[in-house]
Design a protein around this motif. Structure first.
Motif, PDB file in Angstrom:
ATOM      1  N   VAL A   1       6.651  -3.464   5.596  1.00 20.82           N
ATOM      2  CA  VAL A   1       5.518  -2.064   6.023  1.00 20.82           C
ATOM      3  C   VAL A   1       4.418  -2.306   5.532  1.00 20.82           C
ATOM      4  CG1 VAL A   1       4.738   0.257   6.760  1.00 20.82           C
ATOM      5  CG2 VAL A   1       7.927  -0.173   6.571  1.00 20.82           C
ATOM      6  N   ASN A   2       3.781  -2.686   6.192  1.00 18.62           N
ATOM      7  CA  ASN A   2       1.699  -3.022   5.913  1.00 18.62           C
ATOM      8  C   ASN A   2       1.110  -1.451   5.849  1.00 18.62           C
ATOM      9  OD1 ASN A   2      -0.636  -3.765   4.903  1.00 18.62           O
ATOM     10  ND2 ASN A   2      -1.559  -4.704   7.239  1.00 18.62           N
ATOM     11  N   CYS A   3       1.454  -1.052   5.013  1.00 22.39           N
ATOM     12  CA  CYS A   3      -0.363   0.100   5.177  1.00 22.39           C
ATOM     13  C   CYS A   3      -1.875  -0.168   4.721  1.00 22.39           C
ATOM     14  CB  CYS A   3       0.236   1.390   4.470  1.00 22.39           C
ATOM     15  SG  CYS A   3       2.140   1.616   4.963  1.00 22.39           S
TER      16      CYS A   3
ATOM     17  N   ASP B   1       4.113  12.835  10.023  1.00 26.79           N
ATOM     18  CA  ASP B   1       4.843  12.200  11.217  1.00 26.79           C
ATOM     19  C   ASP B   1       4.610  10.579  11.221  1.00 26.79           C
ATOM     20  OD1 ASP B   1       5.073  14.685  12.098  1.00 26.79           O
ATOM     21  OD2 ASP B   1       3.229  15.237  13.177  1.00 26.79           O
ATOM     22  N   ILE B   2       3.560  10.275  11.380  1.00 27.15           N
ATOM     23  CA  ILE B   2       3.378   9.253  11.467  1.00 27.15           C
ATOM     24  C   ILE B   2       3.914   8.552  10.191  1.00 27.15           C
ATOM     25  CG2 ILE B   2       2.074   6.895  10.874  1.00 27.15           C
ATOM     26  CD1 ILE B   2      -0.425   8.600  11.022  1.00 27.15           C
ATOM     27  N   ALA B   3       4.645   8.968   9.709  1.00 28.65           N
ATOM     28  CA  ALA B   3       5.927   8.098   8.514  1.00 28.65           C
ATOM     29  C   ALA B   3       6.839   8.649   9.276  1.00 28.65           C
ATOM     30  CB  ALA B   3       6.367   8.422   6.709  1.00 28.65           C
ATOM     31  N   LYS B   4       7.888   9.116  10.016  1.00 31.66           N
ATOM     32  CA  LYS B   4       8.328   9.652  10.397  1.00 31.66           C
ATOM     33  C   LYS B   4       8.886   8.456  11.733  1.00 31.66           C
ATOM     34  CE  LYS B   4       8.765  14.469  10.872  1.00 31.66           C
ATOM     35  NZ  LYS B   4       8.773  15.693  11.749  1.00 31.66           N
ATOM     36  N   ALA B   5       7.449   7.870  12.199  1.00 32.06           N
ATOM     37  CA  ALA B   5       7.637   6.862  13.767  1.00 32.06           C
ATOM     38  C   ALA B   5       7.695   5.558  12.346  1.00 32.06           C
ATOM     39  CB  ALA B   5       6.232   6.919  14.134  1.00 32.06           C
TER      40      ALA B   5
ATOM     41  N   GLY C   1       0.810  -1.000   0.082  1.00 30.92           N
ATOM     42  CA  GLY C   1       0.026   0.058   0.265  1.00 30.92           C
ATOM     43  C   GLY C   1       1.129   1.553   0.317  1.00 30.92           C
ATOM     44  N   GLY C   2       2.095   1.187  -0.884  1.00 27.95           N
ATOM     45  CA  GLY C   2       3.056   2.557  -0.508  1.00 27.95           C
ATOM     46  C   GLY C   2       2.826   3.395  -1.312  1.00 27.95           C
ATOM     47  N   SER C   3       1.780   3.686  -2.234  1.00 24.48           N
ATOM     48  CA  SER C   3       1.241   4.001  -2.817  1.00 24.48           C
ATOM     49  C   SER C   3       0.207   5.583  -2.355  1.00 24.48           C
ATOM     50  CB  SER C   3       1.552   3.974  -4.479  1.00 24.48           C
ATOM     51  OG  SER C   3       0.046   3.225  -4.524  1.00 24.48           O
ATOM     52  N   GLY C   4      -0.449   4.721  -0.890  1.00 27.88           N
ATOM     53  CA  GLY C   4      -1.453   5.085  -0.645  1.00 27.88           C
ATOM     54  C   GLY C   4      -1.335   6.473   0.140  1.00 27.88           C
ATOM     55  N   PHE C   5      -2.242   7.309   1.200  1.00 27.53           N
ATOM     56  CA  PHE C   5      -2.056   8.246   1.727  1.00 27.53           C
ATOM     57  C   PHE C   5      -0.565   8.113   2.779  1.00 27.53           C
ATOM     58  CE2 PHE C   5      -3.978  11.217   5.236  1.00 27.53           C
ATOM     59  CZ  PHE C   5      -3.445  11.853   5.306  1.00 27.53           C
ATOM     60  N   VAL C   6      -1.131   7.323   3.357  1.00 30.97           N
ATOM     61  CA  VAL C   6       0.398   7.188   4.722  1.00 30.97           C
ATOM     62  C   VAL C   6       1.217   6.458   3.705  1.00 30.97           C
ATOM     63  CG1 VAL C   6       1.118   5.887   6.390  1.00 30.97           C
ATOM     64  CG2 VAL C   6      -1.361   6.831   6.212  1.00 30.97           C
ATOM     65  N   GLY C   7       1.152   5.602   2.778  1.00 31.01           N
ATOM     66  CA  GLY C   7       2.330   4.665   1.717  1.00 31.01           C
ATOM     67  C   GLY C   7       3.238   5.581   1.626  1.00 31.01           C
TER      68      GLY C   7
ATOM     69  N   ASP D   1      -5.512  14.417   2.097  1.00 27.03           N
ATOM     70  CA  ASP D   1      -6.476  13.678   3.194  1.00 27.03           C
ATOM     71  C   ASP D   1      -7.955  13.376   2.791  1.00 27.03           C
ATOM     72  OD1 ASP D   1      -8.151  15.664   4.575  1.00 27.03           O
ATOM     73  OD2 ASP D   1      -7.026  16.088   5.742  1.00 27.03           O
ATOM     74  N   GLN D   2      -8.575  12.855   3.021  1.00 18.21           N
ATOM     75  CA  GLN D   2     -10.650  12.559   3.181  1.00 18.21           C
ATOM     76  C   GLN D   2     -11.601  12.696   4.402  1.00 18.21           C
ATOM     77  OE1 GLN D   2     -12.017  11.340   0.129  1.00 18.21           O
ATOM     78  NE2 GLN D   2      -9.423  11.697  -0.753  1.00 18.21           N
ATOM     79  N   PHE D   3     -10.103  13.199   5.359  1.00 15.18           N
ATOM     80  CA  PHE D   3     -11.307  14.340   6.409  1.00 15.18           C
ATOM     81  C   PHE D   3     -11.733  14.997   5.864  1.00 15.18           C
ATOM     82  CE2 PHE D   3     -11.820  15.585  10.593  1.00 15.18           C
ATOM     83  CZ  PHE D   3     -12.668  15.149  10.710  1.00 15.18           C
TER      84      PHE D   3
END
Length: 327
Positions: free
Chosen positions: A75-77, A191-195, A9-15, A159-161
């Motif tokens: 990594v699983n996104c 920040d999630i990516a940094k983690a 899922g590396g092309s998704g929002f977080v990935g 984002d979708q929010f």
């Protein structure tokens, strides 16, 4: 040769943010997705050949195993907010996560980072929350030293929010909210990516981390902040849960009778169950502080991408925002 990470899922929002940061760390990045031709935008994240999209079906053992062959970390996104076709909650968030961990263990891959969600609970009323918990259990059963990240609602350019609700303000003078009093702790996607990068690099202890931003706000307060950013005045109406339950039920029925031609991206009964509960970091959880990361504030990011929803001519502060864009 530089190390290799496979990001499902590396092309998704977080990935995509994780992929970019891993490329900056000098790693080769394999982006495992269903449609590689739609993920070509990740290739410029690194030098030629450093970041490559590959075909992968998370529901298939052979496909998942091939995508991680030779990798040093995975990594699983992958996750879904709304079931569609064969991408059901169980298949993606429970079985898919377990499959990646099982095959990673079989290939003796050293590290795994798994993106889950705050509220993951096997006893929850929501199937989304249940399968997130089952996915975590499946990961830990095979990769007990995995790093599991549970973010609250995520904000950022794609984002979708906030984008979704800001878009709604263009069409109506009111903004209806289900669960207006529900609390969220919005977290910036990078920040999630940094983690996640810390988990891949072995700079984070194994375990579950709940990730939230520096502020806890109600759904209504977040929409008020969004309206201030986009310079629009809209009446926020809190929709009672009993009304929302009828609406969600009708939309789910329409999805069923249309054979999913109407996918119901508006409101599902399962989403309604989640909206009944606050989405904030638990008091006893490991957090950004344990990772040495200072979470980013909403006000420092929202103007950078929500300005496009302002009325015509309301483009002040854009130059200031553009000058502070994150890379």
């Amino acid at each position: 040769m530089s190390k290799l990470v496979t990001i499902y899922g590396g092309s998704g929002f977080v990935g995509r943010y994780i992929a970019r940061r891993m490329a900056n760390e000098g790693w080769r990045v394999r982006v495992a997705v269903r449609r590689p031709n739609e993920a070509m935008f990740v290739k410029p994240y690194g030098v030629v050949g450093q970041v490559e999209p590959v075909l992968c079906n998370i529901r298939d053992d052979a496909s998942v195993a091939l995508a991680m062959r030779g990798a040093d970390a995975v990594v699983n996104c992958v996750g879904v907010l709304n079931e569609l076709g064969k991408n059901e909650f169980d298949a993606v968030q429970a079985d898919g996560a377990e499959r990646i961990a099982r095959l990673a263990a079989a290939q003796r891959i050293a590290r795994m980072v798994h993106i889950s969600a705050i509220g993951a609970d096997a006893e929850a009323a929501s199937e989304y929350a249940q399968t997130k918990a089952h996915g975590e259990a499946g990961v830990l059963a095979h990769m007990p030293d995995a790093v599991i990240l549970r973010p609250s609602v995520i904000f950022g350019t794609e984002d979708q929010f906030f984008n979704r609700f800001a878009g709604m303000t263009r069409m109506a003078p009111v903004l209806p909210l289900v669960g207006a009093g529900t609390k969220f702790q919005p977290v910036y996607v990078d920040d999630i990516a940094k983690a996640a990068v810390k988990g891949v690099l072995g700079q984070a202890e194994a375990g579950v981390y709940e990730l939230g931003g520096p502020e806890v706000k109600t759904f209504r307060a977040l929409m008020q902040q969004m309206l201030a950013v986009i310079h629009r005045h809209r009446v926020i109406i809190g929709m009672p849960f009993w009304v929302a339950r009828i609406m969600a039920g009708m939309l789910d029925i329409l999805k069923f009778v249309s054979f999913q031609l109407f996918p119901n991206h508006i409101l599902t009964r399962d989403q309604l169950k989640n909206l009944r509960h606050d989405n904030v970091v638990s008091e006893d959880a490991k957090t950004f502080e344990d990772l040495g990361i200072e979470p980013t504030t909403l006000e420092s990011v929202l103007p950078e991408y929500l300005w496009k929803f302002r009325p015509s001519g309301q483009y002040d502060d854009i130059q200031n925002s553009a000058g502070n864009l994150r890379t």
